[in-house]
Design a protein around this motif. Structure first.
Motif, mmCIF file in Angstrom:
data_model
loop_
_atom_site.group_PDB
_atom_site.id
_atom_site.type_symbol
_atom_site.label_atom_id
_atom_site.label_comp_id
_atom_site.label_asym_id
_atom_site.label_seq_id
_atom_site.Cartn_x
_atom_site.Cartn_y
_atom_site.Cartn_z
ATOM 1 N N GLN A 3 13.383 7.981 -2.353
ATOM 2 C CA GLN A 3 12.890 6.741 -2.923
ATOM 3 C C GLN A 3 11.801 7.052 -3.940
ATOM 4 N N ARG A 4 11.736 6.232 -4.993
ATOM 5 C CA ARG A 4 10.667 6.403 -5.956
ATOM 6 C C ARG A 4 9.338 6.029 -5.312
ATOM 7 N N GLN A 5 8.261 6.608 -5.795
ATOM 8 C CA GLN A 5 6.952 6.229 -5.318
ATOM 9 C C GLN A 5 6.661 4.798 -5.742
ATOM 10 N N VAL A 6 6.281 3.964 -4.811
ATOM 11 C CA VAL A 6 5.974 2.585 -5.123
ATOM 12 C C VAL A 6 4.751 2.540 -6.020
ATOM 13 N N GLN A 7 4.866 1.850 -7.154
ATOM 14 C CA GLN A 7 3.784 1.849 -8.128
ATOM 15 C C GLN A 7 2.534 1.178 -7.582
ATOM 16 N N HIS A 8 2.705 0.067 -6.903
ATOM 17 C CA HIS A 8 1.587 -0.653 -6.332
ATOM 18 C C HIS A 8 1.849 -0.806 -4.835
ATOM 19 N N PRO A 9 1.013 -0.198 -3.977
ATOM 20 C CA PRO A 9 1.235 -0.348 -2.537
ATOM 21 C C PRO A 9 1.261 -1.826 -2.153
ATOM 22 N N ILE A 10 2.290 -2.205 -1.434
ATOM 23 C CA ILE A 10 2.497 -3.601 -1.074
ATOM 24 C C ILE A 10 2.182 -3.801 0.401
ATOM 25 N N ILE A 11 1.525 -4.897 0.702
ATOM 26 C CA ILE A 11 1.237 -5.291 2.072
ATOM 27 C C ILE A 11 1.930 -6.619 2.331
ATOM 28 N N GLY A 37 3.810 2.024 3.729
ATOM 29 C CA GLY A 37 3.907 3.246 4.512
ATOM 30 C C GLY A 37 4.100 3.027 5.993
ATOM 31 N N THR A 38 4.327 1.769 6.397
ATOM 32 C CA THR A 38 4.520 1.471 7.815
ATOM 33 C C THR A 38 5.689 0.514 7.984
ATOM 34 N N GLY A 39 6.042 0.270 9.243
ATOM 35 C CA GLY A 39 7.128 -0.651 9.532
ATOM 36 C C GLY A 39 6.866 -1.424 10.802
ATOM 37 N N LEU A 40 7.612 -2.510 10.971
ATOM 38 C CA LEU A 40 7.496 -3.383 12.133
ATOM 39 C C LEU A 40 8.870 -3.529 12.768
ATOM 40 N N PHE A 180 8.842 5.466 4.075
ATOM 41 C CA PHE A 180 7.422 5.289 4.370
ATOM 42 C C PHE A 180 6.568 6.277 3.580
ATOM 43 N N ALA A 181 7.023 7.516 3.478
ATOM 44 C CA ALA A 181 6.271 8.531 2.744
ATOM 45 C C ALA A 181 6.129 8.178 1.271
ATOM 46 N N ALA A 182 7.110 7.437 0.730
ATOM 47 C CA ALA A 182 7.078 7.019 -0.664
ATOM 48 C C ALA A 182 6.266 5.744 -0.868
ATOM 49 N N GLY A 183 5.689 5.205 0.205
ATOM 50 C CA GLY A 183 4.864 4.013 0.087
ATOM 51 C C GLY A 183 5.593 2.726 0.363
ATOM 52 N N GLY A 184 6.810 2.806 0.894
ATOM 53 C CA GLY A 184 7.550 1.600 1.215
ATOM 54 C C GLY A 184 7.174 1.054 2.581
ATOM 55 N N LEU A 185 7.653 -0.146 2.870
ATOM 56 C CA LEU A 185 7.472 -0.742 4.187
ATOM 57 C C LEU A 185 8.804 -1.306 4.658
ATOM 58 N N ALA A 186 8.899 -1.572 5.958
ATOM 59 C CA ALA A 186 10.151 -2.059 6.532
ATOM 60 C C ALA A 186 9.863 -2.992 7.692
ATOM 61 N N VAL A 187 10.702 -4.005 7.821
ATOM 62 C CA VAL A 187 10.736 -4.853 9.016
ATOM 63 C C VAL A 187 12.159 -4.772 9.546
#
Length: 208
Positions: A3-11, A37-40, A180-187
């Motif tokens: 995955q590409r590095q997320v430009q702006h970390p999203i919450i 970088g985390t998931g639920l 997650f390492a690329a700055g993504g998140l998951a539910v």
């Protein structure tokens, strides 16, 4: 890194969120925070509202109360999320490769070609086979390939491990770890155990 590095970390944040179908509320008063970088993990019995919550976060169902925020998204980031439902959305008379290309045309493409994504999820040898001939587990792997071809920072996944064998479950864990390492998140709504340190669990109760 897939995955590409997320430009702006999203919450992902929700405030007093209520969701349901029609006028029936399945989950209420949800104050969630899922940082980059985390998931639920959404756990609970059938009918508890796991899929409904995912659909609400995806904007496919209107909230019955409260608010949803994706903080940190930049104006040039493009589409934020993938919603992958419990159905595989496979067209049986298209080949496996044609199916993935179809989704790529809709969702956009990144740095991973369709052929490489199929190889990554173990479907390279089936690329020219009609997708209708795939087993349930193979169809689920094809869904995972969509995540690779069209990178997005937010993954909303409904039963992503359904029908996967042990190797398929390990592949899912690897893809989530890289995301997650690329700055993504998951539910993730699931009945299965997905043991990753980046994941926390929300237990939704049985419907009234």
């Amino acid at each position: 890194m897939t995955q590409r590095q997320v430009q702006h970390p999203i919450i992902l944040k929700t405030e007093a969120l209520a969701c349901g179908r029609g006028e029936t509320i399945l989950a209420r008063d949800l104050d969630l925070e899922v940082p980059a970088g985390t998931g639920l993990l959404l756990r609970g019995p059938n009918g508890a509202g796991k899929s409904t919550l995912l659909l609400t976060l995806a904007g496919l169902l209107a909230p019955l109360g409260g608010h949803i925020h994706f903080e940190g998204a930049g104006p040039d980031d493009g589409p934020l999320m993938h919603h992958c439902g419990h159905r595989n959305a496979v067209r049986p008379r298209l080949s496996v490769l044609q199916t993935l290309r179809f989704w790529a045309e809709i969702n956009g493409t990144g740095q991973v070609p369709c052929e490489a994504a199929l190889d990554r999820v173990g479907l390279g040898r089936t690329a020219h086979l009609d997708a209708g001939y795939l087993s349930a587990g193979q169809q689920r792997r094809l869904v995972l390939a969509r995540l690779l071809v069209s990178p997005r920072p937010v993954w909303l996944l409904d039963e992503p491990s359904a029908a996967l064998d042990t190797q398929g479950q390990a592949l899912l864990a690897k893809l989530l770890t890289e995301h997650f390492a690329a700055g993504g998140l998951a539910v993730i709504a699931t009945h299965d155990d997905i043991a990753l340190p980046q994941l926390t669990t929300l237990n939704l109760g049985a419907p009234a």
